[in-house]
Design an enzyme around this catalytic site. Structure first.
Site, short mmCIF file in Angstrom:
data_model
loop_
_atom_site.label_atom_id
_atom_site.label_comp_id
_atom_site.label_asym_id
_atom_site.label_seq_id
_atom_site.Cartn_x
_atom_site.Cartn_y
_atom_site.Cartn_z
NE ARG A 1 -10.00 4.27 30.97
CZ ARG A 1 -8.78 4.77 30.86
NH1 ARG A 1 -7.92 4.67 31.85
NH2 ARG A 1 -8.40 5.37 29.74
CD GLN B 1 -2.98 -1.15 0.41
OE1 GLN B 1 -2.97 -0.51 -0.63
NE2 GLN B 1 -4.03 -1.84 0.79
#
Length: 143
Positions: free
Chosen positions: A68, A13
């Site tokens: 978290r 790419q």
């Protein structure tokens, strides 16, 4: 007109200009050593992902917000960076996809996460290229 036969292809790419020769060398070595059908390039990132459903309610995609983790204590996620793909021609012909069968992932350096798809991306890559090469490569056409 018929082209020569090959066993595998590498799709590169151009929007990932920070990919270097060692990335290709390491990717091909991994692809061959694991007898893979496909190889995808990835970058590890420590981002917490969210989604918003149709009624506007937000929910975490890759962690529990009640528990978290600290980013530095978490393995993070592997994000496809689209730098290049290696795949067996036979796998592509049977699946119609560059990623099929036994897929392996080459983890690349963090700066290769940036793909040039916008002017902002261009500016980020320009800065990172100057850092990497100690100056902006003249062949890139930057001023």
């Amino acid at each position: 007109r018929r082209t020569p036969e090959c066993d595998f292809l590498c799709l590169i790419q151009c929007t990932s200009p920070l990919t270097d020769a060692n990335d290709f060398k390491n990717g091909f070595a991994l692809f061959k050593s694991k007898n893979a059908d496909s190889l995808v390039t990835v970058v590890r990132t420590h981002r917490f992902l969210w989604r918003v459903d149709e009624d506007g309610q937000a929910s975490a995609k890759n962690y529990d917000p009640v528990k978290r983790p600290r980013r530095q204590d978490w393995q993070g996620e592997l994000i496809e960076n689209g730098a290049f793909y290696i795949f067996k021609v036979s796998s592509f012909q049977s699946s119609g996809s560059r990623l099929s069968g036994k897929v392996v992932a080459l983890e690349m350096s963090e700066e290769t996460l940036v793909e040039i798809d916008s002017l902002t991306d261009w500016k980020i890559v320009e800065y990172l290229a100057a850092e990497k090469f100690q100056s902006i490569p003249k062949s890139w056409g930057f001023s």
